[in-house]
Write a protein that holds these residues in place. Sequence first.
Motif, PDB file in Angstrom:
ATOM      1  N   UNK A 304       0.845  -1.199   0.000  1.00  0.00           N
ATOM      2  CA  UNK A 304       0.000   0.000   0.000  1.00  0.00           C
ATOM      3  C   UNK A 304       0.885   1.256   0.000  1.00  0.00           C
ATOM      4  N   UNK A 305       0.484   2.217  -0.762  1.00  0.00           N
ATOM      5  CA  UNK A 305       1.231   3.470  -0.818  1.00  0.00           C
ATOM      6  C   UNK A 305       2.240   3.530  -1.933  1.00  0.00           C
ATOM      7  N   UNK A 306       2.745   2.359  -2.320  1.00  0.00           N
ATOM      8  CA  UNK A 306       3.746   2.359  -3.377  1.00  0.00           C
ATOM      9  C   UNK A 306       3.071   2.585  -4.726  1.00  0.00           C
ATOM     10  N   UNK A 307       3.535   3.587  -5.439  1.00  0.00           N
ATOM     11  CA  UNK A 307       2.883   3.924  -6.711  1.00  0.00           C
ATOM     12  C   UNK A 307       3.767   3.609  -7.916  1.00  0.00           C
ATOM     13  N   UNK A 308       4.660   2.626  -7.717  1.00  0.00           N
ATOM     14  CA  UNK A 308       5.549   2.245  -8.814  1.00  0.00           C
ATOM     15  C   UNK A 308       4.767   1.946 -10.087  1.00  0.00           C
ATOM     16  N   UNK A 327       9.536   8.266   2.962  1.00  0.00           N
ATOM     17  CA  UNK A 327       9.634   6.872   3.393  1.00  0.00           C
ATOM     18  C   UNK A 327      10.392   6.033   2.381  1.00  0.00           C
ATOM     19  N   UNK A 328      10.454   6.505   1.165  1.00  0.00           N
ATOM     20  CA  UNK A 328      11.084   5.719   0.095  1.00  0.00           C
ATOM     21  C   UNK A 328      12.302   6.457  -0.445  1.00  0.00           C
ATOM     22  N   UNK A 329      13.480   5.950  -0.097  1.00  0.00           N
ATOM     23  CA  UNK A 329      14.742   6.546  -0.558  1.00  0.00           C
ATOM     24  C   UNK A 329      15.633   5.406  -1.024  1.00  0.00           C
ATOM     25  N   UNK A 330      16.724   5.720  -1.715  1.00  0.00           N
ATOM     26  CA  UNK A 330      17.599   4.628  -2.150  1.00  0.00           C
ATOM     27  C   UNK A 330      18.160   3.809  -0.991  1.00  0.00           C
ATOM     28  N   UNK A 331      18.353   4.447   0.147  1.00  0.00           N
ATOM     29  CA  UNK A 331      18.871   3.710   1.297  1.00  0.00           C
ATOM     30  C   UNK A 331      17.811   2.794   1.879  1.00  0.00           C
ATOM     31  N   UNK A 332      16.554   3.265   1.878  1.00  0.00           N
ATOM     32  CA  UNK A 332      15.451   2.452   2.404  1.00  0.00           C
ATOM     33  C   UNK A 332      14.313   2.470   1.396  1.00  0.00           C
ATOM     34  N   UNK A 333      14.465   1.682   0.332  1.00  0.00           N
ATOM     35  CA  UNK A 333      13.455   1.743  -0.721  1.00  0.00           C
ATOM     36  C   UNK A 333      12.198   0.967  -0.343  1.00  0.00           C
ATOM     37  N   UNK A 334      11.052   1.471  -0.781  1.00  0.00           N
ATOM     38  CA  UNK A 334       9.800   0.747  -0.586  1.00  0.00           C
ATOM     39  C   UNK A 334       9.508  -0.072  -1.837  1.00  0.00           C
ATOM     40  N   UNK A 335       9.749   0.531  -2.989  1.00  0.00           N
ATOM     41  CA  UNK A 335       9.440  -0.153  -4.236  1.00  0.00           C
ATOM     42  C   UNK A 335      10.655  -0.270  -5.137  1.00  0.00           C
ATOM     43  N   UNK A 336      10.582  -1.132  -6.138  1.00  0.00           N
ATOM     44  CA  UNK A 336      11.741  -1.387  -6.997  1.00  0.00           C
ATOM     45  C   UNK A 336      12.143  -0.202  -7.859  1.00  0.00           C
ATOM     46  N   UNK A 337      11.226   0.736  -8.119  1.00  0.00           N
ATOM     47  CA  UNK A 337      11.600   1.885  -8.949  1.00  0.00           C
ATOM     48  C   UNK A 337      12.659   2.734  -8.260  1.00  0.00           C
ATOM     49  N   UNK A 338      12.769   2.583  -6.965  1.00  0.00           N
ATOM     50  CA  UNK A 338      13.745   3.360  -6.217  1.00  0.00           C
ATOM     51  C   UNK A 338      15.053   2.606  -6.044  1.00  0.00           C
ATOM     52  N   UNK A 342      18.096   1.180 -12.780  1.00  0.00           N
ATOM     53  CA  UNK A 342      17.426   1.820 -13.907  1.00  0.00           C
ATOM     54  C   UNK A 342      16.046   2.320 -13.542  1.00  0.00           C
ATOM     55  N   UNK A 343      15.740   2.292 -12.277  1.00  0.00           N
ATOM     56  CA  UNK A 343      14.419   2.725 -11.851  1.00  0.00           C
ATOM     57  C   UNK A 343      14.239   4.219 -12.039  1.00  0.00           C
ATOM     58  N   UNK A 344      13.040   4.599 -12.437  1.00  0.00           N
ATOM     59  CA  UNK A 344      12.740   6.017 -12.670  1.00  0.00           C
ATOM     60  C   UNK A 344      12.912   6.818 -11.387  1.00  0.00           C
ATOM     61  N   UNK A 345      12.410   6.296 -10.286  1.00  0.00           N
ATOM     62  CA  UNK A 345      12.478   7.035  -9.022  1.00  0.00           C
ATOM     63  C   UNK A 345      13.923   7.193  -8.562  1.00  0.00           C
ATOM     64  N   UNK A 346      14.700   6.158  -8.764  1.00  0.00           N
ATOM     65  CA  UNK A 346      16.114   6.224  -8.371  1.00  0.00           C
ATOM     66  C   UNK A 346      16.833   7.284  -9.191  1.00  0.00           C
ATOM     67  N   UNK A 347      16.545   7.307 -10.489  1.00  0.00           N
ATOM     68  CA  UNK A 347      17.186   8.286 -11.374  1.00  0.00           C
ATOM     69  C   UNK A 347      16.764   9.695 -10.986  1.00  0.00           C
ATOM     70  N   UNK A 348      15.473   9.825 -10.720  1.00  0.00           N
ATOM     71  CA  UNK A 348      14.982  11.151 -10.323  1.00  0.00           C
ATOM     72  C   UNK A 348      15.669  11.609  -9.054  1.00  0.00           C
ATOM     73  N   UNK A 349      15.732  10.721  -8.089  1.00  0.00           N
ATOM     74  CA  UNK A 349      16.317  11.050  -6.790  1.00  0.00           C
ATOM     75  C   UNK A 349      17.783  11.430  -6.947  1.00  0.00           C
ATOM     76  N   UNK A 350      18.486  10.665  -7.758  1.00  0.00           N
ATOM     77  CA  UNK A 350      19.934  10.868  -7.855  1.00  0.00           C
ATOM     78  C   UNK A 350      20.298  12.119  -8.650  1.00  0.00           C
ATOM     79  N   UNK A 351      19.570  12.364  -9.727  1.00  0.00           N
ATOM     80  CA  UNK A 351      20.021  13.426 -10.622  1.00  0.00           C
ATOM     81  C   UNK A 351      19.171  14.683 -10.634  1.00  0.00           C
ATOM     82  N   UNK A 352      17.954  14.576 -10.059  1.00  0.00           N
ATOM     83  CA  UNK A 352      17.051  15.698 -10.240  1.00  0.00           C
ATOM     84  C   UNK A 352      16.560  16.334  -8.952  1.00  0.00           C
TER      85      UNK A 352
END
Lengths: 358, 339, 80
Positions: A304-308, A327-338, A342-352
Amino acid sequence: MLRRISIAHKLIDAACEKLGRPFNIMEVCGTHTVAIFRNGVRTFIPQQMNLISGPGCPVCVTDQRYIENCLEMAQRDDCIIATYGDMIRVPGTTGSLEKHRGTNVRVVFSAEDALVLAKENPNKTVILLAVGFETTAPATAVVVKEAAERGIENFCVYSGHKLVIPAMRTLLSNKNNNIDAFLCPGHVSIIIGYGAFREIVDDFGKVCVVAGFEPMQIIEGLAEICRLLTEDKKEVVSIYTAVVTEKGNQKAQQLLSEVFDSADGYWRGLGKIEKSSLVLKPKYEQFDAVKRFAINEQPYKDKSGCRCGEVLCGLIESPECKLFGNACTPQEPVGPCMVSGEGTCAAWYKYNRKRHTR
Amino acid sequence: MTNQETKRILLAHGGGGQLSDELIRKTICPRLGGQAEQLADAARIELDSGRIYFTTDSYVVKPLFFNGGDIGKLAVCGTVNDLAVSGARPIAISLSFIIETGFEFELLERILDSICLAAEENKVKIVTGDTKTVETGAADKIFINTSGIGVRYPNIELGFDKIAAGDKILLSGTIGDHGMTIISQRQDIKFESILKSDCAGLAGITEQLFENTSGIKFMRDPTRGGLAAVLNEISRSTGLGIEIDEEKIPVNPTVQAAANMLGFDVLSIANEGKFVAIVSPEKADEALEICKKHPLGQQASIIGEICNTQDEQLVELKTRLGSKRIVQMPYGRELPRIC
Amino acid sequence: MCLAVPARIVELEGDNAIVDAMGNRFRAKTTLLPDAALGNLVLVHAGFAISIIDEEEAKKTWQLIEQIDNFLETDKKVSG
């Protein structure tokens, strides 16, 4: 190179003016998503051009059930899990594979390494977590055939391989038709050929341009899309001419049809997609982890809550998810996109993402 | 039992008795220059300066020997570098070994020779030390701990508080060499390569800078976490922004190819023979020239500058395309990407 | 779809190759490229060569123009 960049810029600007409306381009492939972020492409393009990330990260679209099953198998003393690096930190209910790294879980860089592991550990069964699109599936086909030919019995494959075209079709039919063009994955195209995207053009009227992953390829790919849109040409074009052909790698395709059947598959965010997964043919049943371990394949209810799922369809951007950066960061990811490289959320977090952690 | 019969370290070599004594007198001290003070419990060092710089480090690198260096060279250079980038002239180092029983003498001797050479090259003395042995399995072959002291260069005061918008960022050479070399020799990834660690002591090149130019405001060596970590630390500590130019960052093509192959970002990979310096804009070109004249600085480059920020401190990279993207603090363990 | 890196085949026996990417040597399988030959520049993904790179086209369309030139230099270094 600067000259080529400015030509591409001009083309893109002219196209935007001529089209006179905002338009959406989806990059299907996770590697494109990361490359786009890493090269700051989004800061570079006119406002009317919207770049949307799609379901192109094989780890991200893998149903949670697959991950739970992997974690279960990792706890068996008679098994060694061989996995590519991406899968190792994907979170499940009992943690991630990383916990078992070095003991029951080994990171491999090639499917061939998994076979070597099997030979070196005759008392254990090595299970290759075969995740990936058409770029990676042929490698799995090669090692399954090799295992069969050499009688390597303590080896099997848990196939999570997925096919790109069925996903694009389902996306357009059911989830998000608000896409004008696709930036198509260069390396998948090496295998399937750029001609494979013709059905997207013919059946859905979308422009498809195949490009590689270097920044110039991406910019020139976007410029080519703009050109086709302004000239109202619904076509498939490849600008990755150094390695992509119309028909693709015939040997790889032959191996795929020799070893795999296509079956219905469950994709995170897209649900059930017909004929979108690769499963081992009955002939190679003994190397199929699903058969060997009587694996439960019922799709899992997403956390619940994960919108991957919505991110993967391009319906929302990562920061729109409430969990993103909190709650969802690369150190403590909730979903695989983080967590996936190649996850979109991970890329967003890292570069944007501009805000520092908490 | 004498050393001549023993080819491996025994537990007794750390026991303080005859074997310990022989280890120190006949193996360790002679290889480190054979100074009498090394045998005392504490070293006596005469200093003029009223300020002492003091640092400590431990070395647990695996593998012990790699292309371009070994744990011994790393121990000396790492300690020297911590002092050098603080604006100090390194003077003396202490050396402590923790050795696993069964460790081969021949390897210990190679490490000691490396230590001696590195110390000579950086004009530091090994003035005191300690040796302990532990049972097999209680340490991974050999661990080294060091402490180092240095004295101030006159008129050199480095600190975060000195940094201001407009200052230039000087990088002394290529990045990613050490980390990728180590990774190439890790058991699970091991591949043959011409990659070479950049392990080196910065005492000489920093001496050239500190004695021949003013305007150096801050320095750091980008070890674990690489260039990305250092720049983020500077940004965070000063509240200022940083802008760097991808085109200006020197990277060895072999390092880049290896990083691409394995899915690593060179900005986050460790370096052991490089420094980042923040220099006032009027002195930046002069500092760059001084670096380039030194063997360790031939690929030095001004990679960017410190700037004011509107909202939050940011480290931004201008890509080859001319666009911008953020350089984050590395997560601590880069996940290699394959698929 | 995934990371793939250009490398040159420097040893080939059957479908087992050693490829060189700027001085880094990796094992790769050429099973998917029956026509692969010693000296070919190939794209390697997850331990498998998936395509032979047309070097002329690559020079035109790929940013790795410098890298390809560097290949020659590194080749010299490696074999020298």
